[in-house]
Enzyme design. Structure first.
Site, mmCIF file in Angstrom:
data_model
loop_
_atom_site.group_PDB
_atom_site.id
_atom_site.type_symbol
_atom_site.label_atom_id
_atom_site.label_comp_id
_atom_site.label_asym_id
_atom_site.label_seq_id
_atom_site.Cartn_x
_atom_site.Cartn_y
_atom_site.Cartn_z
ATOM 1 N N LYS A 173 0.100 4.304 -0.360
ATOM 2 C CA LYS A 173 -0.553 5.498 0.209
ATOM 3 C C LYS A 173 -0.317 6.705 -0.704
ATOM 4 O O LYS A 173 -0.254 6.551 -1.922
ATOM 5 C CB LYS A 173 -0.073 5.724 1.651
ATOM 6 C CG LYS A 173 -0.201 4.440 2.492
ATOM 7 C CD LYS A 173 -0.025 4.630 3.965
ATOM 8 C CE LYS A 173 -0.153 3.281 4.671
ATOM 9 N NZ LYS A 173 -0.094 3.343 6.104
ATOM 10 N N GLU A 200 -6.031 -4.979 10.767
ATOM 11 C CA GLU A 200 -5.136 -3.840 10.596
ATOM 12 C C GLU A 200 -5.367 -2.883 11.769
ATOM 13 O O GLU A 200 -6.109 -1.909 11.654
ATOM 14 C CB GLU A 200 -5.484 -3.179 9.240
ATOM 15 C CG GLU A 200 -4.469 -2.217 8.701
ATOM 16 C CD GLU A 200 -5.079 -0.844 8.482
ATOM 17 O OE1 GLU A 200 -6.310 -0.676 8.616
ATOM 18 O OE2 GLU A 200 -4.299 0.071 8.209
ATOM 19 N N GLU A 223 -6.836 4.510 7.967
ATOM 20 C CA GLU A 223 -6.662 5.941 7.682
ATOM 21 C C GLU A 223 -7.926 6.523 7.041
ATOM 22 O O GLU A 223 -8.279 7.678 7.288
ATOM 23 C CB GLU A 223 -5.426 6.138 6.783
ATOM 24 C CG GLU A 223 -4.145 5.935 7.592
ATOM 25 C CD GLU A 223 -2.964 5.380 6.813
ATOM 26 O OE1 GLU A 223 -2.986 5.389 5.569
ATOM 27 O OE2 GLU A 223 -2.014 4.910 7.468
ATOM 28 N N SER A 272 3.010 -2.197 10.430
ATOM 29 C CA SER A 272 4.454 -2.198 10.717
ATOM 30 C C SER A 272 5.133 -3.526 10.374
ATOM 31 O O SER A 272 6.032 -3.961 11.086
ATOM 32 C CB SER A 272 4.710 -1.847 12.193
ATOM 33 O OG SER A 272 4.255 -0.543 12.451
ATOM 34 N N GLY A 288 2.079 2.311 11.085
ATOM 35 C CA GLY A 288 2.989 3.456 11.049
ATOM 36 C C GLY A 288 3.675 3.736 12.371
ATOM 37 O O GLY A 288 4.125 4.847 12.614
ATOM 38 N N HIS A 298 -9.631 0.848 5.155
ATOM 39 C CA HIS A 298 -8.319 1.089 5.768
ATOM 40 C C HIS A 298 -8.477 2.049 6.949
ATOM 41 O O HIS A 298 -9.289 2.984 6.901
ATOM 42 C CB HIS A 298 -7.360 1.673 4.719
ATOM 43 C CG HIS A 298 -5.941 1.721 5.202
ATOM 44 N ND1 HIS A 298 -5.483 2.734 6.009
ATOM 45 C CD2 HIS A 298 -4.899 0.883 5.022
ATOM 46 C CE1 HIS A 298 -4.204 2.502 6.302
ATOM 47 N NE2 HIS A 298 -3.823 1.385 5.704
ATOM 48 N N ASN A 320 0.862 -1.187 0.000
ATOM 49 C CA ASN A 320 0.000 0.000 0.000
ATOM 50 C C ASN A 320 0.897 1.235 0.000
ATOM 51 O O ASN A 320 1.480 1.586 1.019
ATOM 52 C CB ASN A 320 -0.896 -0.034 1.259
ATOM 53 C CG ASN A 320 -1.758 1.206 1.384
ATOM 54 O OD1 ASN A 320 -1.929 1.958 0.421
ATOM 55 N ND2 ASN A 320 -2.307 1.426 2.572
HETATM 56 P P1 PGA Z 1 2.729 0.382 7.807
HETATM 57 O O1 PGA Z 1 1.261 0.555 7.177
HETATM 58 O O2 PGA Z 1 3.268 -0.923 7.260
HETATM 59 O O3 PGA Z 1 3.492 1.563 7.345
HETATM 60 O O4 PGA Z 1 2.562 0.327 9.299
HETATM 61 C C1 PGA Z 1 0.403 -0.550 7.223
HETATM 62 C C2 PGA Z 1 -0.993 -0.233 6.716
HETATM 63 O O5 PGA Z 1 -1.198 0.699 5.930
HETATM 64 O O6 PGA Z 1 -1.923 -0.952 7.102
#
Ligand code: PGA
Length: 281
Positions: A12, A178, A99, A224, A184, A97, A10
């Site tokens: 982003k 998730e 976010e 992560s 992050g 997601h 992903n």
């Molecule tokens: P990340 O993001 O690997 O940077 O923690 C994971 C996600 O978008 O679910």
């Protein structure tokens, strides 16, 4: 039952077109040598047509998807894109997601509409569910939710996302645990914790669609994931793959994770042990 392992990158709101193009070509090159895993890239949608045009040979294992879309076929929805516009470009659609739930205020009801729209468009919905309640947010960086806290929040999201889905579409779903508190952050969620949550997911899916259908759904983890932590997850029977954010922006780290997922599947089948994501007895 063997469920095909999957790794999803992903990206982003990162990359220039030049970065995206280089990354895709490098991943494509390495993907030619890895058979045992679906590698799905979710670039910013605006790069998608160019990235695909630039790839002359693409192994079947390398596929693409969208990070977002609006769940209507067309209309007065300023700034949005519909799935008809990415027909032949995307095979997967990321939905729910953390976010988008948190920053864009997407609700369970809206997420369910997106699941239905993605299924109608014959895509694979990647449905993310994870803790978002104020308790969880407050605890971010200061301890982790218990499994019980996880269950009430996350299973509600999962049931809402699956409302109205027909049994014939179930095997196209990918369900991702998730947890926002691990995205992050470098908070490393343990493999057994993820396994326990994914087992619960399969039970919820089985209650709605039957055990046989539930066994065909791929369940994955995101938050992560890195080359250092991937082995935590490849040893768990219900973790069929991973959703990778930051580590998907480097070809080296992303493909190291992809190889770990693929090797796990290959090693298990050679030794006659459970494969990544095999049916539990
Ligand atoms: P990340 O993001 O690997 O940077 O923690 C994971 C996600 O978008 O679910």
């Amino acid at each position: 039952m063997h469920r095909r392992p999957i790794i999803i990158g992903n990206w982003k709101m990162h990359t220039t077109l030049a970065d995206a193009s280089l990354l895709t070509r490098q991943i494509n090159h390495i993907a030619e040598t890895i058979d045992d895993v679906d590698i799905v890239l979710l670039p910013p949608v605006i790069w998608l047509p160019t990235l695909l045009t630039d790839l002359h040979h693409r192994p079947r294992s390398l596929q693409f998807g969208v990070q977002n879309f609006y769940p209507e076929t067309e209309g007065a929805f300023t700034g949005e894109i519909g799935l008809g516009m990415v027909k032949n470009l995307a095979q997967y659609a990321l939905i729910g997601h953390s976010e988008r739930r948190l920053v864009l205020h997407e609700t369970d009801e809206f997420i369910n509409r997106k699941v239905q729209a993605a299924l109608n468009a014959k895509l694979h919905p990647i449905i993310c569910v994870g803790e978002l309640t104020p308790v969880m947010l407050k605890s971010r960086g200061r301890g982790r939710p218990t499994l019980l806290q996880t269950q009430s929040d996350v299973l509600r999201q999962l049931r809402a996302a699956l409302a109205g889905v027909s049994v014939r579409d179930v095997e196209r779903l990918i369900i991702c645990y998730e947890p926002l508190w691990a995205v992050g952050t470098d908070e490393n969620v343990s493999g057994p914790h993820v396994q326990a949550v994914l087992e619960q997911f399969r039970t919820v899916i089985a209650l709605q669609f039957g055990r046989a259908a539930a066994e065909r759904v791929r369940t994955i983890y995101g938050g992560s994931v890195s080359p250092e932590t991937i082995h935590e997850y490849t040893t768990q029977p219900d973790i069929d793959g991973v959703l990778v954010g930051r580590a998907s922006l480097s070809v080296r780290t992303f493909m190291t994770i992809a190889e770990a997922v693929a090797h796990r599947a290959a090693a298990s089948s050679h030794h006659g042990t459970r494969q990544l994501g095999d049916t539990r007895s």
